[in-house]
Design a protein around this motif. Structure first.
Motif, short mmCIF file in Angstrom:
data_model
loop_
_atom_site.label_atom_id
_atom_site.label_comp_id
_atom_site.label_asym_id
_atom_site.label_seq_id
_atom_site.Cartn_x
_atom_site.Cartn_y
_atom_site.Cartn_z
N GLN A 102 0.81 -1.22 0.00
CA GLN A 102 0.00 0.00 0.00
C GLN A 102 0.85 1.27 0.00
N THR A 103 1.88 1.28 -0.83
CA THR A 103 2.74 2.47 -0.94
C THR A 103 2.74 3.06 -2.34
N ALA A 104 2.26 2.33 -3.34
CA ALA A 104 2.35 2.80 -4.73
C ALA A 104 1.10 3.58 -5.10
N ASP A 105 1.30 4.73 -5.72
CA ASP A 105 0.19 5.53 -6.24
C ASP A 105 -0.16 5.14 -7.67
N LEU A 106 0.84 4.68 -8.43
CA LEU A 106 0.65 4.38 -9.85
C LEU A 106 1.53 3.20 -10.25
N ILE A 107 0.95 2.23 -10.95
CA ILE A 107 1.69 1.08 -11.47
C ILE A 107 1.45 1.02 -12.97
N LEU A 108 2.55 0.92 -13.73
CA LEU A 108 2.46 0.89 -15.19
C LEU A 108 3.15 -0.35 -15.74
N SER A 109 2.57 -0.94 -16.77
CA SER A 109 3.26 -1.98 -17.53
C SER A 109 2.94 -1.79 -19.00
N GLN A 110 3.94 -2.04 -19.84
CA GLN A 110 3.79 -1.88 -21.28
C GLN A 110 4.26 -3.15 -21.95
N ALA A 111 3.31 -3.91 -22.54
CA ALA A 111 3.63 -5.16 -23.23
C ALA A 111 4.41 -6.10 -22.32
N VAL A 112 3.89 -6.30 -21.12
CA VAL A 112 4.54 -7.16 -20.11
C VAL A 112 3.66 -8.33 -19.72
#
Length: 239
Positions: A102-112
């Motif tokens: 519960q520390t991340a504001d945003l998680i991104l993945s691109q073609a993963v």
């Protein structure tokens, strides 16, 4: 951004290349370069918006993103990542404990995500979604660009025509290799881990194999699955 975690299963980072990419990004932002249009990246799907307005969050951050001191901090974090940094951490291989809960504001993945196994005896896709849901703060956002097609055969969904055993022989024990999960599987995984899917931007392709041509396990895919060869999913963690 106070801290960024970059996670990998096989180490691909190269300091000189990463510094060169940073320099290019600083130049692009410094010149207020517009988002590329279709003539520059005709195969990029889903399409990115090509214009911003004064009220857009992106536009506001864009104008403030090339602060020289901030750039120096990022450059130093990349150049000295082996020493550890409060700004940037590259972790390979990663585990669920790599990021505090519960520390991340945003998680991104691109073609993963499409390269994570999703079989009953080896479900790294489900485990990864569970881990990301754990890391995200309530109200935090995930964005995932997923390619649902396969670079084999003549049609984008030819991998859905293969039997379970044939597919296991093709995939083998590679640490990453495209899976066969359709759109609905990704949506279900996100929702079952406490996230609301707030945006589904599909890459539609009606030229895939018909339902009658699919292997038994894919006979009941939804009509939406049957025409979706790629997707951008945005989800928000429930309070």
């Amino acid at each position: 951004m106070s801290q960024c975690f970059a996670l990998d299963v096989i180490e691909h980072n190269e300091t000189s290349r990463d510094l060169a990419v940073l320099a290019e990004l600083v130049d692009l932002y410094g010149r207020n370069e517009p988002i590329p249009k279709d003539d520059e990246y005709p195969l990029l799907f889903p399409r990115a918006p090509t214009e911003t307005t004064e009220g857009d969050v992106f536009a506001q951050r864009h104008r403030n993103s090339v602060d020289p001191q901030r750039v120096l901090r990022i450059r130093d974090a990349i150049a000295n990542r082996d020493r550890g940094s409060d700004l940037l951490r590259y972790i390979c291989p990663w585990s669920r404990s790599s990021v505090p809960p519960q520390t991340a504001d945003l998680i991104l993945s691109q073609a993963v995500l499409q390269d994570l196994s999703h079989e009953h005896d080896r479900d790294t896709l489900a485990e990864t979604v569970r881990s990301m849901a754990l890391w995200l703060r309530p109200g935090g956002i995930m964005s995932h660009q997923v390619d649902l097609s396969a670079p084999i055969g003549q049609r984008w969904n030819d991998h859905w025509t293969m039997s379970t055993w044939s597919w296991r022989l093709v995939r083998g024990r590679r640490p990453y290799y495209f899976n066969r999960a359709p759109l609905s599987t990704y949506v279900e995984l996100l929702e079952s881990n406490g996230l609301d899917v707030v945006s589904v931007t599909r890459v539609v392709d009606e030229g895939g194999r018909s339902r009658d041509e699919l292997a038994h396990r894919f006979k009941d895919v939804t009509p939406e699955d049957l025409s979706t060869r790629g997707v951008n999913l945005i989800a928000r963690k429930r309070p």
